[in-house]
Design a protein around this motif. Structure first.
Motif, PDB file in Angstrom:
ATOM      1  N   VAL A 325       0.707  -1.041   0.154  1.00 23.94           N
ATOM      2  CA  VAL A 325       0.017   0.023  -0.113  1.00 23.94           C
ATOM      3  C   VAL A 325       0.629   1.122  -0.114  1.00 23.94           C
ATOM      4  N   TYR A 326       0.393   2.191  -0.706  1.00 22.54           N
ATOM      5  CA  TYR A 326       1.199   3.452  -0.925  1.00 22.54           C
ATOM      6  C   TYR A 326       0.104   4.408  -0.281  1.00 22.54           C
ATOM      7  N   LEU A 327       0.384   5.024   0.994  1.00 26.95           N
ATOM      8  CA  LEU A 327      -0.598   6.009   1.570  1.00 26.95           C
ATOM      9  C   LEU A 327      -0.149   7.253   1.333  1.00 26.95           C
ATOM     10  N   VAL A 328      -1.144   8.043   0.872  1.00 27.33           N
ATOM     11  CA  VAL A 328      -1.096   9.419   0.446  1.00 27.33           C
ATOM     12  C   VAL A 328      -1.779  10.348   1.430  1.00 27.33           C
ATOM     13  N   SER A 329      -1.376  11.346   2.057  1.00 23.37           N
ATOM     14  CA  SER A 329      -2.042  12.182   2.717  1.00 23.37           C
ATOM     15  C   SER A 329      -2.177  13.281   1.993  1.00 23.37           C
ATOM     16  N   ILE A 330      -3.345  14.202   2.194  1.00 25.54           N
ATOM     17  CA  ILE A 330      -3.417  15.568   1.623  1.00 25.54           C
ATOM     18  C   ILE A 330      -3.971  16.448   2.761  1.00 25.54           C
ATOM     19  N   GLY A 331      -3.738  17.441   2.925  1.00 22.87           N
ATOM     20  CA  GLY A 331      -4.130  18.575   3.957  1.00 22.87           C
ATOM     21  C   GLY A 331      -3.924  18.022   5.385  1.00 22.87           C
ATOM     22  N   GLU A 332      -4.429  19.007   6.342  1.00 24.37           N
ATOM     23  CA  GLU A 332      -4.240  18.850   7.489  1.00 24.37           C
ATOM     24  C   GLU A 332      -5.036  17.714   8.253  1.00 24.37           C
ATOM     25  N   GLN A 333      -6.497  17.678   7.816  1.00 24.56           N
ATOM     26  CA  GLN A 333      -7.103  16.803   8.416  1.00 24.56           C
ATOM     27  C   GLN A 333      -6.786  15.296   7.818  1.00 24.56           C
ATOM     28  N   ALA A 338      -4.390   9.895   8.134  1.00 21.99           N
ATOM     29  CA  ALA A 338      -3.313   9.178   7.495  1.00 21.99           C
ATOM     30  C   ALA A 338      -2.484   8.644   8.394  1.00 21.99           C
ATOM     31  N   ASP A 339      -1.969   9.551   9.617  1.00 22.38           N
ATOM     32  CA  ASP A 339      -1.401   9.052  10.924  1.00 22.38           C
ATOM     33  C   ASP A 339      -1.948   7.811  11.412  1.00 22.38           C
ATOM     34  N   ALA A 340      -3.078   7.940  11.697  1.00 23.94           N
ATOM     35  CA  ALA A 340      -3.797   6.837  12.312  1.00 23.94           C
ATOM     36  C   ALA A 340      -4.021   5.362  11.454  1.00 23.94           C
TER      37      ALA A 340
END
Ligand code: ATP
Ligand code: MG
Length: 413
Positions: A325-333, A338-340
């Motif tokens: 899995v490649y996990l991409v986070s966008i923005g603050e929320q 994504a951290d969790a």
């Protein structure tokens, strides 16, 4: 693994002078570094792919009762002289070096002679047989041309296996088992349907040696296929084989291939030459029969990169991808979610590469695609509680709840 901690860097363009598609992609995606023609360093992502390929091969060799060892790269001249293979006229890929006292040494391009020598200390009686050993080893070959990227290295990783037997029949039986084990390997690597077993030198039915050839545009070999009759013939033995099999050469279709494996039934020739015998139950000295079985590990990685890629980059099959899995986070929320999710996936043993960098979404998506990780999961402020799930191979995208996402990731694992 967090991308911010991963030693890698993607490139927009492959270095000038690298002509092979597999190496261009692997370098651009940060899997390998080219030190010189035919010599590549494997970076963390590349190493994970190699280890995954090796693990599949390891499991299948263990399943036919072979034992893993590691021999040395430094080899004695006198051992190779026994079979006449020290000569550069006979073996044209030798790298040779010298000790400080001028003793000549070879750098291992194969380990057939050294293993026979080693077995003199371990095999004496029929009770010590059969035995099968294999290793993953860096081979050195002074190849004339090294223009096929990692598919033809001057330094490369091979799995080589050697089996020893009391009789021709016992060797033939094991040789057949090895062919089946090899087929399972290529199946699990995702190239089973495109890989053909061909008779190589020694005549079509003598079963002296077989090659495993994978269809690939960038291949340096050619095989001749009769798709209906499921016959594959090696170029070297084309005339002879066509005659023996009773097919018209004109009915065969020429296809470009890469040799991904090669196995040899040596009979007792090499052991006789090197004076390795055993004593039977009556105390009589007998000839010992050996087979030798190779698979190009780094070459395999190149073949898969060639075959499983598109204009956006690599497309690894699930069982050899460096991460699932490649996990991409966008923005603050999105970042908090994504951290969790990263922690949850790790706790479930799902291998995840988390792109936690402060980069534009487009750059993260492009890297995910170039690296060829099978599944991309995106969190963003816009998606809120939902997660975007995208398959690299099909491009199919779903918007899922947290529970749906976990169920999907666990189900396909
Ligand atoms: P080729 O005909 O491609 O030069 P070979 O017949 O000399 O290969 P083998 O001695 O049969 O090779 O080695 C066993 C396997 O190791 C091959 O089937 C191939 O998959 C792999 N291999 C051989 N040479 C190389 C190389 N230079 N780089 C990467 N893999 C290689
Ligand atoms: Mg070969």
């Amino acid at each position: 693994m967090r991308v911010s901690n991963l030693f890698t860097k993607t490139l927009k363009q492959a270095p000038a002078g690298e002509v092979a598609k597999n190496a261009q992609l692997l370098i651009r995606a940060g899997y390998v570094y080219k030190e010189m023609a035919g010599a590549y360093a494997y970076l963390p992502l590349g190493l994970r792919v190699l280890e995954n390929i090796k693990q599949i091969v390891r499991e299948e060799m263990n399943a036919i009762d072979s034992n893993e060892v590691v021999m040395t790269t430094l080899q004695r001249r006198d051992i190779w002289e026994k079979t006449g293979r020290w000569s550069d006229d006979v073996v044209d890929v030798w790298f040779k070096t010298k000790l400080q006292d001028d003793t000549e040494l070879g750098l291992g391009w194969s380990h057939e002679e050294p293993i026979v020598e080693m077995m003199k200390q371990y095999v004496h009686s029929y009770k010590d047989l059969p035995v099968s050993l294999y290793q993953f080893q860096t081979k050195m070959r002074n190849e004339l041309r090294a223009k096929s990227g990692v598919m033809r290295g001057r330094e490369f990783v091979m799995k080589d296996m050697y089996s020893m037997h009391t009789s021709k029949e016992e060797l033939d039986g094991y040789y057949e088992q090895a062919i089946e084990a090899y087929k399972r390997v290529y199946e699990r690597l995702g190239v089973g349907a495109d890989t053909y077993v061909t008779f190589a030198s020694g005549g079509a039915f003598t079963k002296f040696s077989h090659e495993f050839q994978t269809v690939c545009e960038a291949g340096e070999d050619v095989i001749y296929l009769h798709r209906e009759k499921n016959i594959a013939v090696n170029e070297e033995v084309l005339d002879e084989a066509a005659a023996e099999l009773g097919v018209d050469k004109a009915e065969l279709e020429a296809v470009k291939t890469v040799e991904v494996g090669n196995i040899f039934n040596f009979g007792s020739q090499k052991t006789d030459e090197m004076d390795l015998y055993y004593t039977d139950a009556d105390g009589k000295q007998q000839s010992l029969y050996i087979g030798s079985y190779g698979i190009g590990i780094t070459r395999m990685m190149g073949v898969i990169a060639e075959k499983m890629s598109d204009d956006k980059g690599l497309v690894w099959p699930e069982n050899i991808a460096p991460y699932r899995v490649y996990l991409v986070s966008i923005g603050e929320q999105g970042g908090k979610r994504a951290d969790a999710l990263y922690e949850t996936l790790k706790s479930k043993g799902i291998e995840v590469l988390y792109d936690d960098r402060d980069e534009r979404p487009g750059a993260k998506f492009a890297d995910a695609e170039l690296m060829g990780i099978p599944i991309r999961v995106t969190t963003s402020d816009r998606l809120g509680d939902s997660y975007e799930y995208t398959e690299r191979a099909s491009g199919e995208t779903l918007v899922l709840t947290h529970d749906e996402l976990l169920a999907k990731l666990e189900q396909s694992q």
